[in-house]
Design a protein around this motif. Structure first.
Motif, short mmCIF file in Angstrom:
data_model
loop_
_atom_site.label_atom_id
_atom_site.label_comp_id
_atom_site.label_asym_id
_atom_site.label_seq_id
_atom_site.Cartn_x
_atom_site.Cartn_y
_atom_site.Cartn_z
N UNK A 221 19.39 3.43 4.16
CA UNK A 221 18.25 3.22 5.04
C UNK A 221 17.03 2.74 4.27
N UNK A 222 15.91 2.68 4.96
CA UNK A 222 14.69 2.12 4.37
C UNK A 222 13.61 3.20 4.38
N UNK A 223 13.03 3.39 3.19
CA UNK A 223 11.93 4.35 3.08
C UNK A 223 10.63 3.64 3.46
N UNK A 224 9.88 4.22 4.39
CA UNK A 224 8.65 3.58 4.87
C UNK A 224 7.48 4.56 4.76
N UNK A 225 6.37 4.08 4.19
CA UNK A 225 5.14 4.90 4.18
C UNK A 225 4.07 4.20 5.00
N UNK A 226 3.43 4.99 5.85
CA UNK A 226 2.36 4.47 6.70
C UNK A 226 1.36 5.59 6.95
N UNK A 227 0.10 5.26 7.15
CA UNK A 227 -0.86 6.31 7.52
C UNK A 227 -0.70 6.74 8.98
N UNK A 228 0.14 6.03 9.75
CA UNK A 228 0.31 6.38 11.17
C UNK A 228 1.79 6.62 11.48
N UNK A 229 2.38 7.66 10.87
CA UNK A 229 3.83 7.88 11.03
C UNK A 229 4.26 8.10 12.47
N UNK A 230 3.48 8.81 13.25
CA UNK A 230 3.91 9.10 14.63
C UNK A 230 3.98 7.82 15.45
N UNK A 231 2.95 6.97 15.30
CA UNK A 231 2.93 5.70 16.05
C UNK A 231 4.09 4.81 15.63
N UNK A 232 4.34 4.73 14.30
CA UNK A 232 5.42 3.86 13.82
C UNK A 232 6.77 4.39 14.27
N UNK A 233 6.93 5.71 14.23
CA UNK A 233 8.19 6.31 14.67
C UNK A 233 8.50 5.90 16.12
N UNK A 234 7.48 5.99 16.95
CA UNK A 234 7.68 5.64 18.37
C UNK A 234 8.06 4.17 18.52
#
Ligand SMILES: Nc1ncnc2c1ncn2[C@@H]1O[C@H](COP(=O)(O)OP(=O)(O)O)[C@@H](O)[C@H]1O
Ligand SMILES: [Mg+2]
Length: 301
Positions: A221-234
């Motif tokens: 899989x792909x490791x992703x870092x973002x300051x908005x994890x909840x929004x990106x997850x959705x």
């Protein structure tokens, strides 16, 4: 070329090799990988005519070893580097091998040079280090300038310089267009040396693959870092990705490649700080593939 077909070897109640089939082609280093007791040495011994198969075939250049007219010119092998009589001098040991195979003395000097033993050619083998014995064994394997080479755990017990030397030798022999089969119980060694991998466990074929295919197969899989994890997850979940939260706030996304993740995030204005495709290490892949195949494996608690 080496062809093993439905090869089986039993020692009493022990099945050392179990209907094993694989082909080793010229021009590549092929790693023969498996835990201790997997059947690597037995397979190589049968290929070299040192042991008889119970059933099946083990062919070098299309025939059994016994059918080779000039064996040393067709196949060279390093099985047990300790096997040379300690009282012999290196040059005499190789000279005797060369003479009994119709190979000239000049070739002896050549291979001693090639393996870096020219300076100790007149010394007795008894005083040689393990690394020097390995080199002598390799010199013997190279003597007939064979197109097929087999090395059984050649780096065992060597220092880092010796390991690097053997690795480079294997690669250069393959680059000459030779067929090179090298066994090891260590994936860490094979991933640096081999192009292809034949992985066995308990005498059976587990995988016949390239190093790259194996890495792809175990992509995690792909490791992703973002300051908005909840929004990106959705967003990613709505687009069909499967998203898992990691400790520390990173996300692991499967079922979606890097470009798609980037595009979806950009479309929603979600910043990304890191997007890294993640593979299990080859070592982990090997452990997974051979789990349950080790002869004396630790019992999982
Ligand atoms: N001469 C022999 N007699 C009885 N059992 C043997 C003999 N040679 C090998 N074996 C058994 O066959 C299996 C495969 O051994 P081997 O080919 O040496 O594995 P590897 O080289 O992969 O460590 C092991 O279980 C080993 O104990
Ligand atoms: Mg072995």
């Amino acid at each position: 070329m080496i062809e093993v077909r439905e090869l089986t070897k039993r020692y009493g109640a022990t099945t050392a090799v179990d209907r094993l089939s694989f082909t080793v082609r010229p021009g590549t280093v092929t790693g023969f990988l498996g835990p201790n007791g997997a059947g690597k040495t037995t397979s190589m011994r049968i290929l070299l005519g040192l042991d008889a198969a119970t059933s099946g075939e083990a062919l070098v250049n299309g025939g059994g070893y016994a059918a080779l007219r000039r064996p040393m010119r067709e196949v060279g092998a390093l099985l047990d580097a300790g096997a040379v009589h300690g009282g012999r001098r290196a040059f005499d040991h190789l000279g005797w091998l060369a003479r009994s195979n119709g190979i000239g003395a000049r070739r002896v000097a050549e291979v001693l040079e090639q393996v870096g033993l020219a300076g100790v050619a007149r010394k007795r083998v008894g005083g040689f280090s393990l690394g020097m014995r390995q080199r002598l064994g390799i010199a013997a394997a190279l003597l007939g300038d064979p197109g097929v080479l087999m090395f059984d755990e050649p780096v065992n017990g060597l220092d880092p310089d010796g390991v690097r030397w053997i690795r480079e030798l294997m690669r250069s022999l393959a680059a000459d267009g030779r067929t090179v089969l090298v066994s090891s119980h260590l994936m860490t060694e094979m991933e640096l040396t081999a192009d292809r991998l034949i992985i066995i466990g308990r005498g059976r074929l587990i995988a016949d693959t390239s190093v790259r295919e194996l890495a792809d197969r175990f992509r995690r899989g792909v490791l992703v870092r973002t300051p908005r994890p909840a929004a990106l997850t959705a967003v990613l979940a709505a687009a069909g990705g499967s998203v898992e939260s990691m400790p520390g706030g990173a996300l692991t996304v499967t079922g979606m490649d890097v470009a798609v993740i980037g595009d979806r995030a950009a479309a929603r204005g979600i910043p990304l700080y890191e997007v890294t495709p993640h593979s299990a290490s080859l070592e982990e892949a090997y452990m997974e593939l051979t789990a349950g195949s080790t002869e004396f494996g630790a019992v999982a608690s």
